[in-house]
Design a protein around this motif. Structure first.
Motif, PDB file in Angstrom:
ATOM      1  N   VAL A   1      42.568  36.836  38.876  1.00  0.00           N
ATOM      2  CA  VAL A   1      42.988  35.858  37.882  1.00  0.00           C
ATOM      3  C   VAL A   1      43.888  34.819  38.558  1.00  0.00           C
ATOM      4  CG1 VAL A   1      44.907  37.312  37.060  1.00  0.00           C
ATOM      5  CG2 VAL A   1      43.964  35.562  35.561  1.00  0.00           C
ATOM      6  N   ILE A   2      43.609  33.562  38.290  1.00  0.00           N
ATOM      7  CA  ILE A   2      44.394  32.479  38.901  1.00  0.00           C
ATOM      8  C   ILE A   2      45.752  32.414  38.218  1.00  0.00           C
ATOM      9  CG2 ILE A   2      44.545  29.965  39.165  1.00  0.00           C
ATOM     10  CD1 ILE A   2      41.572  29.872  39.479  1.00  0.00           C
ATOM     11  N   ASP A   3      46.817  32.526  39.013  1.00  0.00           N
ATOM     12  CA  ASP A   3      48.145  32.488  38.389  1.00  0.00           C
ATOM     13  C   ASP A   3      49.086  31.489  39.056  1.00  0.00           C
ATOM     14  OD1 ASP A   3      48.561  33.799  40.747  1.00  0.00           O
ATOM     15  OD2 ASP A   3      49.733  35.439  39.887  1.00  0.00           O
ATOM     16  N   ASN A   4      48.511  30.578  39.876  1.00  0.00           N
ATOM     17  CA  ASN A   4      49.420  29.585  40.457  1.00  0.00           C
ATOM     18  C   ASN A   4      49.289  28.198  39.821  1.00  0.00           C
ATOM     19  OD1 ASN A   4      46.976  29.034  41.613  1.00  0.00           O
ATOM     20  ND2 ASN A   4      47.733  28.815  43.705  1.00  0.00           N
ATOM     21  N   PHE A   5      48.421  28.055  38.834  1.00  0.00           N
ATOM     22  CA  PHE A   5      48.471  26.889  37.952  1.00  0.00           C
ATOM     23  C   PHE A   5      47.655  27.228  36.722  1.00  0.00           C
ATOM     24  CE2 PHE A   5      44.444  26.135  39.949  1.00  0.00           C
ATOM     25  CZ  PHE A   5      43.670  25.542  38.964  1.00  0.00           C
ATOM     26  N   ASN A   6      47.932  26.524  35.631  1.00  0.00           N
ATOM     27  CA  ASN A   6      47.189  26.837  34.410  1.00  0.00           C
ATOM     28  C   ASN A   6      46.367  25.641  33.960  1.00  0.00           C
ATOM     29  OD1 ASN A   6      46.228  28.500  32.444  1.00  0.00           O
ATOM     30  ND2 ASN A   6      48.175  28.784  31.376  1.00  0.00           N
ATOM     31  N   TYR A   7      45.322  25.936  33.195  1.00  0.00           N
ATOM     32  CA  TYR A   7      44.450  24.892  32.672  1.00  0.00           C
ATOM     33  C   TYR A   7      44.966  24.428  31.307  1.00  0.00           C
ATOM     34  CZ  TYR A   7      41.044  25.304  36.367  1.00  0.00           C
ATOM     35  OH  TYR A   7      40.414  25.249  37.588  1.00  0.00           O
ATOM     36  N   PRO A   8      44.624  23.186  30.909  1.00  0.00           N
ATOM     37  CA  PRO A   8      45.159  22.646  29.653  1.00  0.00           C
ATOM     38  C   PRO A   8      44.864  23.556  28.469  1.00  0.00           C
ATOM     39  CG  PRO A   8      43.860  20.973  30.821  1.00  0.00           C
ATOM     40  CD  PRO A   8      43.731  22.257  31.588  1.00  0.00           C
ATOM     41  N   SER A   9      45.879  23.749  27.637  1.00  0.00           N
ATOM     42  CA  SER A   9      45.769  24.419  26.326  1.00  0.00           C
ATOM     43  C   SER A   9      45.496  25.920  26.371  1.00  0.00           C
ATOM     44  CB  SER A   9      44.708  23.733  25.449  1.00  0.00           C
ATOM     45  OG  SER A   9      44.932  22.352  25.393  1.00  0.00           O
ATOM     46  N   HIS A  10      45.532  26.538  27.540  1.00  0.00           N
ATOM     47  CA  HIS A  10      45.497  28.000  27.605  1.00  0.00           C
ATOM     48  C   HIS A  10      46.940  28.486  27.599  1.00  0.00           C
ATOM     49  CE1 HIS A  10      41.297  29.093  28.198  1.00  0.00           C
ATOM     50  NE2 HIS A  10      41.152  28.050  29.005  1.00  0.00           N
ATOM     51  N   SER A  11      47.284  29.383  26.652  1.00  0.00           N
ATOM     52  CA  SER A  11      48.689  29.786  26.595  1.00  0.00           C
ATOM     53  C   SER A  11      48.998  30.997  27.475  1.00  0.00           C
ATOM     54  CB  SER A  11      49.136  30.009  25.153  1.00  0.00           C
ATOM     55  OG  SER A  11      48.177  30.680  24.421  1.00  0.00           O
ATOM     56  N   ALA A  12      48.052  31.413  28.296  1.00  0.00           N
ATOM     57  CA  ALA A  12      48.340  32.445  29.312  1.00  0.00           C
ATOM     58  C   ALA A  12      47.447  32.169  30.521  1.00  0.00           C
ATOM     59  CB  ALA A  12      48.021  33.834  28.756  1.00  0.00           C
TER      60      ALA A  12
ATOM     61  N   ALA B   1      40.801  37.471  28.100  1.00  0.00           N
ATOM     62  CA  ALA B   1      42.144  37.942  27.739  1.00  0.00           C
ATOM     63  C   ALA B   1      42.216  39.454  27.754  1.00  0.00           C
ATOM     64  CB  ALA B   1      42.502  37.426  26.349  1.00  0.00           C
ATOM     65  N   GLY B   2      43.370  39.962  28.201  1.00  0.00           N
ATOM     66  CA  GLY B   2      43.617  41.402  28.161  1.00  0.00           C
ATOM     67  C   GLY B   2      42.907  42.173  29.253  1.00  0.00           C
ATOM     68  N   THR B   3      42.595  41.517  30.363  1.00  0.00           N
ATOM     69  CA  THR B   3      41.883  42.222  31.443  1.00  0.00           C
ATOM     70  C   THR B   3      42.864  43.002  32.316  1.00  0.00           C
ATOM     71  OG1 THR B   3      42.085  40.436  33.041  1.00  0.00           O
ATOM     72  CG2 THR B   3      40.188  40.351  31.539  1.00  0.00           C
ATOM     73  N   ARG B   4      42.307  43.934  33.075  1.00  0.00           N
ATOM     74  CA  ARG B   4      43.180  44.666  33.996  1.00  0.00           C
ATOM     75  C   ARG B   4      43.679  43.751  35.118  1.00  0.00           C
ATOM     76  NH1 ARG B   4      39.952  45.921  38.373  1.00  0.00           N
ATOM     77  NH2 ARG B   4      37.770  46.384  37.936  1.00  0.00           N
ATOM     78  N   PHE B   5      42.908  42.674  35.396  1.00  0.00           N
ATOM     79  CA  PHE B   5      43.358  41.728  36.433  1.00  0.00           C
ATOM     80  C   PHE B   5      44.631  41.028  35.969  1.00  0.00           C
ATOM     81  CE2 PHE B   5      38.756  42.167  36.666  1.00  0.00           C
ATOM     82  CZ  PHE B   5      38.629  42.646  37.956  1.00  0.00           C
ATOM     83  N   GLN B   6      44.693  40.722  34.679  1.00  0.00           N
ATOM     84  CA  GLN B   6      45.922  40.132  34.137  1.00  0.00           C
ATOM     85  C   GLN B   6      47.053  41.160  34.147  1.00  0.00           C
ATOM     86  OE1 GLN B   6      44.081  38.841  30.366  1.00  0.00           O
ATOM     87  NE2 GLN B   6      44.876  36.793  30.797  1.00  0.00           N
ATOM     88  N   ARG B   7      46.741  42.365  33.688  1.00  0.00           N
ATOM     89  CA  ARG B   7      47.796  43.403  33.620  1.00  0.00           C
ATOM     90  C   ARG B   7      48.383  43.656  35.006  1.00  0.00           C
ATOM     91  NH1 ARG B   7      44.314  45.581  29.905  1.00  0.00           N
ATOM     92  NH2 ARG B   7      43.398  47.081  31.370  1.00  0.00           N
ATOM     93  N   ASP B   8      47.509  43.673  36.050  1.00  0.00           N
ATOM     94  CA  ASP B   8      48.001  43.912  37.413  1.00  0.00           C
ATOM     95  C   ASP B   8      49.020  42.864  37.834  1.00  0.00           C
ATOM     96  OD1 ASP B   8      46.366  46.056  37.578  1.00  0.00           O
ATOM     97  OD2 ASP B   8      44.854  45.136  38.892  1.00  0.00           O
ATOM     98  N   LYS B   9      48.909  41.670  37.247  1.00  0.00           N
ATOM     99  CA  LYS B   9      49.847  40.604  37.617  1.00  0.00           C
ATOM    100  C   LYS B   9      50.931  40.421  36.555  1.00  0.00           C
ATOM    101  CE  LYS B   9      47.024  37.901  40.777  1.00  0.00           C
ATOM    102  NZ  LYS B   9      46.342  36.640  41.076  1.00  0.00           N
ATOM    103  N   GLY B  10      50.989  41.358  35.617  1.00  0.00           N
ATOM    104  CA  GLY B  10      52.044  41.294  34.597  1.00  0.00           C
ATOM    105  C   GLY B  10      51.849  40.176  33.583  1.00  0.00           C
ATOM    106  N   ILE B  11      50.591  39.734  33.376  1.00  0.00           N
ATOM    107  CA  ILE B  11      50.330  38.631  32.434  1.00  0.00           C
ATOM    108  C   ILE B  11      50.039  39.203  31.048  1.00  0.00           C
ATOM    109  CG2 ILE B  11      48.769  36.717  31.877  1.00  0.00           C
ATOM    110  CD1 ILE B  11      48.207  36.631  34.996  1.00  0.00           C
ATOM    111  N   ALA B  12      50.860  38.849  30.082  1.00  0.00           N
ATOM    112  CA  ALA B  12      50.646  39.327  28.704  1.00  0.00           C
ATOM    113  C   ALA B  12      49.665  38.383  28.013  1.00  0.00           C
ATOM    114  CB  ALA B  12      51.973  39.333  27.950  1.00  0.00           C
TER     115      ALA B  12
END
Ligand SMILES: Cc1cc2nc3c(=O)[nH]c(=O)nc-3n(C[C@H](O)[C@H](O)[C@H](O)COP(=O)(O)OP(=O)(O)OC[C@H]3O[C@@H](n4cnc5c(N)ncnc54)[C@H](O)[C@@H]3O)c2cc1C
Length: 468
Positions: A121-132, A63-74
């Motif tokens: 960071v994978i952003d085209n599907f999510n895994y169960p129970s991860h809220s981001a 959580a909170g990685t620059r890879f997430q930030r680059d994709k606008g993931i809070a």
């Protein structure tokens, strides 16, 4: 044979730090210890390190990685820790969860920035129970790439790696300090190495049928899909040493292993809107709770199998995974222009399959939960052709093990810690609570990489610093 003995009079060599096992945990420990100025010796039973790490999809949540930030993931470590605890029904030590969640982002960035591992960071599907969206993977989405890159990084750093060498004995003094280990090489010769600190990174007991039968009876007869070298030495040594062992019934199962091909079929096929039916063409639960607990659900169905049924859009999402592409190449994927034709190819009653699919379509259209409480995202419009893969449930790896403190020191059964004994990855008790249902996707490599890095650093503090 896994023994704990009093120390011999002499050792063949004396080193500051021994690490048992060269999976993700052992290699991360080696890299961080080396950075701290200590030369570790990593001892690995295989000729080339692979471990369960190589068999995995190589996906690590953070959580909170620059890879997430680059994709606008809070996202945040707090949110991540809450997700881990919720999935584990609050059964984990909160201090360990907090430590792992807080260190996961820095660990991913450390591997990327210092050792060049090209995560995204994978952003085209999510895994169960991860809220981001927080699952970080390498380009091939395979653990083989992860272990190869970690090994290359360790080799480039000059870490000593003894392969084809199995540690079977720990030596302890009367004060409880670890004095060294003994290992046996492939040719049968034995060697004793004294050490100032020891990190156990030899994973769990999934490959030890007797221990699985004792500790996880519901998976005693299941297919074991992990590395055969995961023989449970950490548990055996822990028992002999008087260490605290925790969550021994916890494990990662998977309810989606193509059979008879024995290839993992990504859970994306379910999370994107696919369903599982049994040989009667009937669904049997809410599949989205998690793939881990689904292993036992599938094994309870007739013949111990189920069918993943999904459409072509979902197949396209799944094709980013090498395993899925291999399953397809290997003929595991049945394809048909209509659901009735698909049912015929699966040898399940077409009317039942049609009813199940119609219910899913209805729930999707009106946003209601189905009879198991599952909701389907409205964006998941089904597009033919239709696909099915026959799957079974398997045991991937165990999550119980040596209880540790936040510095990864192994706890004593009677209180306190062993001063110079550390555990990481599957050798340590994980953050998946007490059963398969506590496993949040990615908990395995999370504990391996994060705890491995922490263990290497903590062990290095105990050892004489080498001047470079
Ligand atoms: C099919 C599959 C898919 C998975 N997918 C994911 C995923 O995508 N994300 C995720 O987070 N987790 C996943 N996991 C779980 C993950 O692979 C493990 O949790 C993780 O690899 C554990 O790392 P480790 O370093 O503790 O163990 P390992 O990678 O198993 O390494 C342990 C090493 O220790 C060596 N060893 C054992 N005993 C000895 C001994 N006595 N002496 C010397 N060496 C020894 C072994 O040979 C091995 O190389 C998956 C597991 C499987 C099986």
């Amino acid at each position: 044979m896994s023994r704990v003995l009093p120390p011999p009079e002499t050792f063949d060599a004396q080193v500051p730090l021994v690490i048992v096992g060269a999976g993700a945990a052992g290699l991360c420990a080696a890299l961080s210890a080396h950075e701290a100025g200590v030369e570790p010796v990593v001892i690995e039973r295989d000729a080339v390190p692979s471990g369960s790490t190589a068999l995995s999809a190589g996906l690590i949540p953070a959580a909170g990685t620059r890879f997430q930030r680059d994709k606008g993931i809070a996202d945040s470590a707090e949110l991540f820790a809450a997700d881990i605890q919720r999935k584990a029904h609050g059964e984990n030590d909160p201090a360990i969860v907090e430590t792992i969640a807080r260190n996961a982002g820095p660990t991913i960035e450390w591997l990327a920035d210092r050792y060049g591992l090209p995560f995204d960071v994978i952003d085209n599907f999510n895994y169960p129970s991860h809220s981001a969206f927080r699952m970080h993977g390498l380009p091939t989405r395979s653990g083989a790439e992860l272990i190869d890159r970690l090994r290359a990084a360790a080799e480039a750093s000059g870490v000593t790696l003894l392969t084809d060498s199995r540690v079977d004995t720990l030596f302890t003094g009367t004060d409880g300090r670890i004095r060294g280990i003994e290992f046996v090489r492939g040719d049968g010769t034995r060697e004793r190495i004294g050490c100032d600190a020891l990190v156990l990174a030899c994973n769990g007991y999934g490959g030890n049928a007797a221990l699985v039968r004792e500790l996880i009876p519901e998976m005693a007869d299941a297919l074991y899909f992990g590395h055969p070298g995961n023989q449970g030495e950490a548990v055996a040594w822990g028992r002999a040493l008087g260490a605290e062992l925790a969550h021994l019934g916890a494990y990662q199962g998977h309810g989606s292993v193509a059979t008879p091909h024995n290839i993992l079929v990504t859970w994306a096929v379910i999370m994107e809107g696919g369903i599982q039916v049994n040989t009667e063409g009937r669904r049997f639960c809410d599949e989205t709770h998690g793939y881990s607990e689904q292993a036992a659900e599938v094994l309870r169905q007739p013949g111990g199998i189920a069918w993943n049924v999904f459409d072509d859009r979902i197949a396209n999402v799944a094709r980013q995974f090498e395993d899925f592409r291999n399953a397809e190449k290997g003929g595991a994927l049945l394809t048909a222009a209509s659901l009735d034709d698909l049912a015929a190819r699966m040898h399940v009653p077409a009317a039942a399959l049609r009813e199940e699919w119609d219910e899913a379509e209805r729930c999707k259209a009106n946003g209601a939960a189905d009879r198991f409480g599952r909701t389907f995202a409205a964006s998941h419009a089904f597009v033919g052709p239709w696909h099915a893969v026959k799957v079974t449930g398997a045991l991937f790896h165990t999550q119980g093990g040596l209880a540790i403190d936040t510095a990864t020191r192994v706890k004593r059964h009677r209180g306190g810690v062993f001063a110079n004994l550390f555990a990481a990855g599957g050798a340590a008790s994980g953050v998946s609570g007490e059963t398969a249902s506590g496993y949040l996707s990615g908990n395995g490599l999370l504990a391996a990489t994060v705890l491995g890095r922490l263990a290497g650093k903590a062990a290095a503090f105990l050892t004489p610093i080498k001047v470079r």
